[in-house]
Design a protein around this motif. Sequence first.
Motif, PDB file in Angstrom:
ATOM      1  N   MET A   1       0.839  -1.194   0.000  1.00 17.26           N
ATOM      2  CA  MET A   1       0.000   0.000   0.000  1.00 17.26           C
ATOM      3  C   MET A   1       0.873   1.243   0.000  1.00 17.26           C
ATOM      4  O   MET A   1       1.892   1.317   0.704  1.00 17.26           O
ATOM      5  N   LEU A   2       0.523   2.231  -0.822  1.00 21.05           N
ATOM      6  CA  LEU A   2       1.194   3.519  -0.824  1.00 21.05           C
ATOM      7  C   LEU A   2       0.647   4.350   0.333  1.00 21.05           C
ATOM      8  O   LEU A   2      -0.528   4.685   0.365  1.00 21.05           O
ATOM      9  N   THR A   3       1.492   4.652   1.300  1.00 20.73           N
ATOM     10  CA  THR A   3       1.041   5.407   2.459  1.00 20.73           C
ATOM     11  C   THR A   3       0.830   6.869   2.087  1.00 20.73           C
ATOM     12  O   THR A   3       1.329   7.359   1.063  1.00 20.73           O
ATOM     13  N   THR A   4       0.102   7.587   2.945  1.00 25.08           N
ATOM     14  CA  THR A   4      -0.102   9.016   2.695  1.00 25.08           C
ATOM     15  C   THR A   4       1.224   9.763   2.733  1.00 25.08           C
ATOM     16  O   THR A   4       1.422  10.725   1.983  1.00 25.08           O
ATOM     17  N   GLY A   5       2.148   9.311   3.602  1.00 20.78           N
ATOM     18  CA  GLY A   5       3.451   9.944   3.649  1.00 20.78           C
ATOM     19  C   GLY A   5       4.224   9.769   2.357  1.00 20.78           C
ATOM     20  O   GLY A   5       4.843  10.717   1.847  1.00 20.78           O
ATOM     21  N   ALA A   6       4.192   8.551   1.803  1.00 17.68           N
ATOM     22  CA  ALA A   6       4.869   8.290   0.536  1.00 17.68           C
ATOM     23  C   ALA A   6       4.205   9.063  -0.600  1.00 17.68           C
ATOM     24  O   ALA A   6       4.885   9.578  -1.505  1.00 17.68           O
ATOM     25  N   LEU A   7       2.886   9.147  -0.580  1.00 18.77           N
ATOM     26  CA  LEU A   7       2.175   9.916  -1.598  1.00 18.77           C
ATOM     27  C   LEU A   7       2.565  11.386  -1.513  1.00 18.77           C
ATOM     28  O   LEU A   7       2.851  12.028  -2.531  1.00 18.77           O
ATOM     29  N   ARG A   8       2.590  11.924  -0.315  1.00 21.78           N
ATOM     30  CA  ARG A   8       2.966  13.327  -0.119  1.00 21.78           C
ATOM     31  C   ARG A   8       4.375  13.581  -0.666  1.00 21.78           C
ATOM     32  O   ARG A   8       4.615  14.579  -1.358  1.00 21.78           O
ATOM     33  N   ALA A   9       5.297  12.673  -0.365  1.00 26.27           N
ATOM     34  CA  ALA A   9       6.669  12.833  -0.853  1.00 26.27           C
ATOM     35  C   ALA A   9       6.713  12.793  -2.377  1.00 26.27           C
ATOM     36  O   ALA A   9       7.459  13.563  -3.016  1.00 26.27           O
ATOM     37  N   HIS A  10       5.918  11.897  -2.982  1.00 28.68           N
ATOM     38  CA  HIS A  10       5.888  11.819  -4.440  1.00 28.68           C
ATOM     39  C   HIS A  10       5.301  13.096  -5.042  1.00 28.68           C
ATOM     40  O   HIS A  10       5.817  13.604  -6.057  1.00 28.68           O
ATOM     41  N   LEU A  11       4.240  13.613  -4.469  1.00 29.92           N
ATOM     42  CA  LEU A  11       3.632  14.845  -4.981  1.00 29.92           C
ATOM     43  C   LEU A  11       4.656  15.970  -5.044  1.00 29.92           C
ATOM     44  O   LEU A  11       4.714  16.735  -6.016  1.00 29.92           O
ATOM     45  N   LEU A  12       5.471  16.079  -4.006  1.00 29.86           N
ATOM     46  CA  LEU A  12       6.477  17.137  -3.955  1.00 29.86           C
ATOM     47  C   LEU A  12       7.621  16.860  -4.926  1.00 29.86           C
ATOM     48  O   LEU A  12       8.080  17.763  -5.636  1.00 29.86           O
ATOM     49  N   ALA A  13       8.075  15.603  -4.985  1.00 28.18           N
ATOM     50  CA  ALA A  13       9.201  15.265  -5.859  1.00 28.18           C
ATOM     51  C   ALA A  13       8.846  15.441  -7.331  1.00 28.18           C
ATOM     52  O   ALA A  13       9.675  15.883  -8.134  1.00 28.18           O
ATOM     53  N   ALA A  14       7.607  15.092  -7.697  1.00 30.49           N
ATOM     54  CA  ALA A  14       7.162  15.196  -9.087  1.00 30.49           C
ATOM     55  C   ALA A  14       6.623  16.578  -9.423  1.00 30.49           C
ATOM     56  O   ALA A  14       6.232  16.829 -10.561  1.00 30.49           O
ATOM     57  N   ARG A  15       6.574  17.452  -8.447  1.00 34.48           N
ATOM     58  CA  ARG A  15       6.033  18.808  -8.591  1.00 34.48           C
ATOM     59  C   ARG A  15       4.564  18.787  -9.012  1.00 34.48           C
ATOM     60  O   ARG A  15       4.075  19.675  -9.712  1.00 34.48           O
ATOM     61  N   LEU A  16       3.872  17.763  -8.555  1.00 34.48           N
ATOM     62  CA  LEU A  16       2.415  17.753  -8.659  1.00 34.48           C
ATOM     63  C   LEU A  16       1.811  18.674  -7.630  1.00 34.48           C
ATOM     64  O   LEU A  16       0.698  19.185  -7.794  1.00 34.48           O
ATOM     65  N   ALA A  17       2.509  18.879  -6.540  1.00 37.07           N
ATOM     66  CA  ALA A  17       2.132  19.824  -5.489  1.00 37.07           C
ATOM     67  C   ALA A  17       3.418  20.480  -4.998  1.00 37.07           C
ATOM     68  O   ALA A  17       4.506  20.187  -5.496  1.00 37.07           O
ATOM     69  N   GLY A  18       3.275  21.377  -4.003  1.00 38.23           N
ATOM     70  CA  GLY A  18       4.401  22.228  -3.652  1.00 38.23           C
ATOM     71  C   GLY A  18       4.550  23.277  -4.738  1.00 38.23           C
ATOM     72  O   GLY A  18       3.575  23.634  -5.413  1.00 38.23           O
ATOM     73  N   PRO A  19       5.749  23.821  -4.949  1.00 34.44           N
ATOM     74  CA  PRO A  19       5.952  24.743  -6.080  1.00 34.44           C
ATOM     75  C   PRO A  19       5.734  23.995  -7.394  1.00 34.44           C
ATOM     76  O   PRO A  19       6.358  22.976  -7.638  1.00 34.44           O
ATOM     77  N   SER A  62      -7.720  28.785  -0.021  1.00 30.90           N
ATOM     78  CA  SER A  62      -8.343  27.809   0.871  1.00 30.90           C
ATOM     79  C   SER A  62      -8.343  26.410   0.272  1.00 30.90           C
ATOM     80  O   SER A  62      -8.060  25.426   0.963  1.00 30.90           O
ATOM     81  N   LYS A  63      -8.645  26.297  -1.021  1.00 32.92           N
ATOM     82  CA  LYS A  63      -8.798  24.991  -1.662  1.00 32.92           C
ATOM     83  C   LYS A  63      -7.479  24.395  -2.136  1.00 32.92           C
ATOM     84  O   LYS A  63      -7.306  23.173  -2.145  1.00 32.92           O
ATOM     85  N   CYS A  64      -6.541  25.255  -2.571  1.00 34.76           N
ATOM     86  CA  CYS A  64      -5.292  24.773  -3.165  1.00 34.76           C
ATOM     87  C   CYS A  64      -4.075  25.034  -2.294  1.00 34.76           C
ATOM     88  O   CYS A  64      -3.098  24.297  -2.382  1.00 34.76           O
ATOM     89  N   ASP A  77       3.512  29.045  -8.865  1.00 33.55           N
ATOM     90  CA  ASP A  77       2.418  28.960  -7.901  1.00 33.55           C
ATOM     91  C   ASP A  77       2.666  27.751  -7.001  1.00 33.55           C
ATOM     92  O   ASP A  77       3.541  26.923  -7.256  1.00 33.55           O
ATOM     93  N   VAL A  78       1.882  27.659  -5.935  1.00 33.96           N
ATOM     94  CA  VAL A  78       2.106  26.625  -4.927  1.00 33.96           C
ATOM     95  C   VAL A  78       0.794  25.910  -4.622  1.00 33.96           C
ATOM     96  O   VAL A  78      -0.260  26.539  -4.495  1.00 33.96           O
ATOM     97  N   ILE A  79       0.860  24.578  -4.519  1.00 30.58           N
ATOM     98  CA  ILE A  79      -0.266  23.762  -4.089  1.00 30.58           C
ATOM     99  C   ILE A  79       0.138  23.046  -2.809  1.00 30.58           C
ATOM    100  O   ILE A  79       1.227  22.466  -2.735  1.00 30.58           O
ATOM    101  N   ASP A  80      -0.715  23.096  -1.827  1.00 31.32           N
ATOM    102  CA  ASP A  80      -0.448  22.437  -0.558  1.00 31.32           C
ATOM    103  C   ASP A  80      -0.658  20.935  -0.723  1.00 31.32           C
ATOM    104  O   ASP A  80      -1.777  20.488  -1.005  1.00 31.32           O
ATOM    105  N   PRO A  81       0.376  20.102  -0.548  1.00 36.35           N
ATOM    106  CA  PRO A  81       0.200  18.655  -0.748  1.00 36.35           C
ATOM    107  C   PRO A  81      -0.807  18.039   0.211  1.00 36.35           C
ATOM    108  O   PRO A  81      -1.431  17.022  -0.115  1.00 36.35           O
ATOM    109  N   GLU A  82      -0.986  18.634   1.385  1.00 32.86           N
ATOM    110  CA  GLU A  82      -1.978  18.098   2.322  1.00 32.86           C
ATOM    111  C   GLU A  82      -3.386  18.226   1.753  1.00 32.86           C
ATOM    112  O   GLU A  82      -4.220  17.325   1.934  1.00 32.86           O
TER     113      GLU A  82
END
Length: 276
Positions: A1-19, A62-64, A77-82
């Motif tokens: 299972m992909l944990t939420t922590g691993a997903l969060r790290a991937h979002l940031l590494a792939a720049r799907l979220a964060g900057p 609020s949403k992003c 722009d920045v998206i909050d991975p949470e």
Amino acid sequence: MLTTGALRAHLLAARLAGPVATSRESSLRSYRLFAARDPRLLLGLDPERGWGEGELLGLMASKCGVSADPAHVRGPDVIDPERTVAALGAFAERLGAAAGARSPVLFGTGHPHRLLEFYASLARALSAAGCVVLTPAQGVGVDMATRFGVRPHRIDYVRGVALVREGGARSAACAPGAHSHSPLPVRMALGALAEAGDPLPELVVGDHGWVCGAGQLGVEAIGLADTDDPALFVGEAEGRVAVTVPLDDGVRSDYYRPLIRYVLHRARLPGRQEWP
């Protein structure tokens, strides 16, 4: 299972979220045009009330998780991975509910070059769970505005996912379709079902005009949206879009694969073990 922590790290590494690659300038321009009710930014949504630029910026903060400071006008722009993780959970919950009810579902994308694999994997899983994945208006022509003027397109389906192709384009895997924001294809698809007396979708999954156009017509819709697509977030705020997931919608298609795995697992759908 992909944990939420691993997903969060991937979002940031792939720049799907964060900057993200979407610029602040592009986002602010979109908010100005949406506030002016430019149809290119409404994506088929008819807002219930006026949304000023300041209100839109507050909503998107609020949403992003974008900066709420109107003086911040340049840079990425920045998206909050949470927020992305939370919205993916809600997105998965809706898919799981559709699977449990064996609901008819319609998938459609205006980002076939990037998001086709994401939606096609979900379509396959819902089909395996007993849902009917609808493919109405196959091959039907639709005239759509482009930066070069109005051009003929047609509705096509690849692995259960609707997209549009420019007139004369080949139906091949190497030609996945055109980038589109228009709500016209989903309107035509829903109209074709109604005219034939066939069941309408109980859920539409996608982006851009597929989500806003369906939501505006009263069909439950969920989708993905970038920081420069305020219409989906306004639709969610006004109750016509059920779930909007904030993320960069223009990265490499393989970067969305961990999201497929996460969503399928959370929705308890078939195929969730197929993604490493």
